[in-house]
Motif scaffolding. Structure first.
Motif, short mmCIF file in Angstrom:
data_model
loop_
_atom_site.label_atom_id
_atom_site.label_comp_id
_atom_site.label_asym_id
_atom_site.label_seq_id
_atom_site.Cartn_x
_atom_site.Cartn_y
_atom_site.Cartn_z
N PRO A 183 1.74 12.32 -20.39
CA PRO A 183 0.72 12.33 -19.00
C PRO A 183 0.75 11.06 -18.42
N TYR A 184 1.88 10.34 -17.96
CA TYR A 184 1.92 8.97 -17.48
C TYR A 184 1.20 9.11 -16.04
N LEU A 185 0.26 7.78 -15.97
CA LEU A 185 -0.53 7.75 -14.74
C LEU A 185 0.88 7.78 -13.40
N ASN A 186 0.48 8.40 -12.66
CA ASN A 186 1.21 8.37 -11.51
C ASN A 186 1.26 7.13 -10.65
N SER A 187 1.88 6.15 -11.24
CA SER A 187 1.91 4.97 -10.54
C SER A 187 3.28 4.75 -9.58
N ARG A 188 3.76 6.07 -9.24
CA ARG A 188 4.96 6.00 -8.62
C ARG A 188 4.56 5.41 -6.96
N ALA A 189 3.44 5.53 -6.43
CA ALA A 189 3.18 5.14 -5.26
C ALA A 189 3.49 3.76 -5.04
N HIS A 190 2.83 2.74 -6.32
CA HIS A 190 2.92 1.45 -6.11
C HIS A 190 4.38 1.11 -6.53
N GLU A 191 4.96 2.01 -7.57
CA GLU A 191 6.72 1.45 -7.97
C GLU A 191 7.45 1.80 -6.80
N VAL A 192 7.31 2.51 -5.92
CA VAL A 192 8.05 2.98 -4.66
C VAL A 192 7.83 1.86 -3.73
N ARG A 193 6.59 1.44 -3.51
CA ARG A 193 6.41 0.52 -2.55
C ARG A 193 7.09 -0.87 -3.20
N ALA A 194 6.83 -1.29 -4.50
CA ALA A 194 7.53 -2.33 -5.12
C ALA A 194 9.20 -2.37 -5.05
N LEU A 195 9.80 -0.95 -5.16
CA LEU A 195 10.86 -0.90 -4.98
C LEU A 195 11.47 -1.25 -3.64
N LEU A 196 10.69 -0.49 -2.86
CA LEU A 196 11.03 -0.89 -1.34
C LEU A 196 11.21 -2.31 -0.87
N ALA A 197 9.99 -3.03 -1.56
CA ALA A 197 10.18 -4.59 -0.99
C ALA A 197 11.42 -5.00 -1.70
N PHE A 198 12.12 -4.54 -2.56
CA PHE A 198 13.27 -4.84 -2.97
C PHE A 198 14.32 -4.51 -1.74
N GLY A 199 14.25 -3.33 -1.43
CA GLY A 199 15.14 -2.66 -0.69
C GLY A 199 16.26 -1.90 -1.28
N ASN A 200 17.37 -1.45 -0.54
CA ASN A 200 18.47 -0.80 -1.10
C ASN A 200 19.29 -1.87 -1.66
N GLN A 201 19.53 -1.76 -2.87
CA GLN A 201 20.53 -2.69 -3.67
C GLN A 201 20.82 -1.89 -5.16
N GLN A 202 21.45 -2.88 -5.78
CA GLN A 202 21.99 -2.19 -7.23
C GLN A 202 20.81 -2.28 -8.24
N TYR A 203 20.80 -1.27 -9.15
CA TYR A 203 19.57 -0.86 -10.08
C TYR A 203 20.46 -0.54 -11.35
N ASP A 204 19.83 -0.72 -12.57
CA ASP A 204 20.46 -0.53 -13.87
C ASP A 204 19.35 -0.56 -14.61
N ASP A 205 19.91 -0.05 -16.02
CA ASP A 205 18.78 -0.03 -16.96
C ASP A 205 19.13 -1.62 -17.56
N ILE A 206 17.88 -1.73 -18.15
CA ILE A 206 17.65 -3.24 -18.51
C ILE A 206 18.64 -3.42 -19.72
N ARG A 207 19.16 -2.53 -20.57
CA ARG A 207 20.06 -2.76 -21.58
C ARG A 207 21.51 -3.00 -20.91
N ALA A 208 21.54 -2.42 -19.64
CA ALA A 208 23.04 -2.85 -19.08
C ALA A 208 22.75 -4.21 -18.52
N TRP A 209 21.76 -4.79 -17.82
CA TRP A 209 21.64 -5.88 -17.22
C TRP A 209 21.85 -7.00 -18.37
N PHE A 210 21.33 -6.67 -19.46
CA PHE A 210 21.09 -7.77 -20.65
C PHE A 210 21.65 -7.12 -21.86
#
Ligand code: SF4
Length: 212
Positions: A183-210
């Motif tokens: 039962p995670y806190l639904n911090s999705r609203a914050h997360e989505v706003r945070a992601l939108l601040a970065f805009g459409n771009q590339q995403y990946d898992d941390i294990r793929a970036w590093f």
């Protein structure tokens, strides 16, 4: 599957089932308390993030916003120092944030990583689902002896994952017990706003970036 693994998975499943009995009501009561909190500071920090001129500044303000949420919710959450179950599930981050982490930690970024993500087409949800299946049970590249080696620089996704149960039972990854239901806190609203601040771009898992 060995008998031992099978019986550990079955006994964990029983504990999980017992824990979920009445859990939604307990979590709803916590959510009601959270809804009554003053989120003004968080909104202010997100606005500063939206107006940031560089990705580094944006990450800085978004981290402060995530800290404001985490400080407010900490007394109601199960998350404790030294607990690292969620470091073995997928951690999806945008290239801009990965670049900031690479610079801060002097770690090399894998330039070949990254999927284009389109928020309008909800591709982010599909990417998350794929990453969940791919990385479930794989420790993060920055996890050593149960400790995050880049704690001050950890991604927003790590800062915003808060379990609203009383302890870590539901976060535990038990072989053959299936994906954890937490039962995670639904911090999705914050997360989505945070992601939108970065805009459409590339995403990946941390294990793929590093890489290790
Ligand atoms: S960056 Fe740190 S906190 Fe986040 S998953 Fe990796 S080890 Fe865990």
């Amino acid at each position: 599957m060995s008998n031992e693994v099978e019986s550990a998975a079955a006994s964990h499943a029983r504990l999980v089932e017992q824990r979920w009995d009445g859990l939604e009501t307990r979590v709803s009561s916590k959510l009601a308390q959270i809804a009554g909190l003053d989120r003004g500071r968080e909104a202010q920090l997100l606005a500063q993030a939206a107006n940031a001129k560089t990705a580094t500044q944006r990450v800085h303000w978004l981290r402060k916003g995530a800290q404001a949420i985490s400080d407010a919710v900490a007394p109601l959450a199960a998350c404790r120092k030294g607990c690292s179950h969620c470091c073995s599930i997928s951690v999806v981050i945008p290239r801009a944030e990965a670049l900031v982490i690479a610079k801060e930690t002097s770690r090399k970024l894998n330039a070949a990583a990254g999927f284009e993500v389109d928020f309008e087409g909800n591709v982010i949800d599909r990417v998350r689902e794929e990453m969940t299946q791919k990385y479930q049970g794989q420790p993060c590249v920055f996890l050593e002896s149960g400790q995050c080696q880049i704690y001050e620089h950890r991604p927003l996704a790590c800062r915003l994952l808060l379990n609203l149960d009383e302890d870590d039972l539901l976060c535990q990854l038990v072989p053959n017990a299936g994906p954890p239901r937490v039962p995670y806190l639904n911090s999705r609203a914050h997360e989505v706003r945070a992601l939108l601040a970065f805009g459409n771009q590339q995403y990946d898992d941390i294990r793929a970036w590093f890489r290790h």
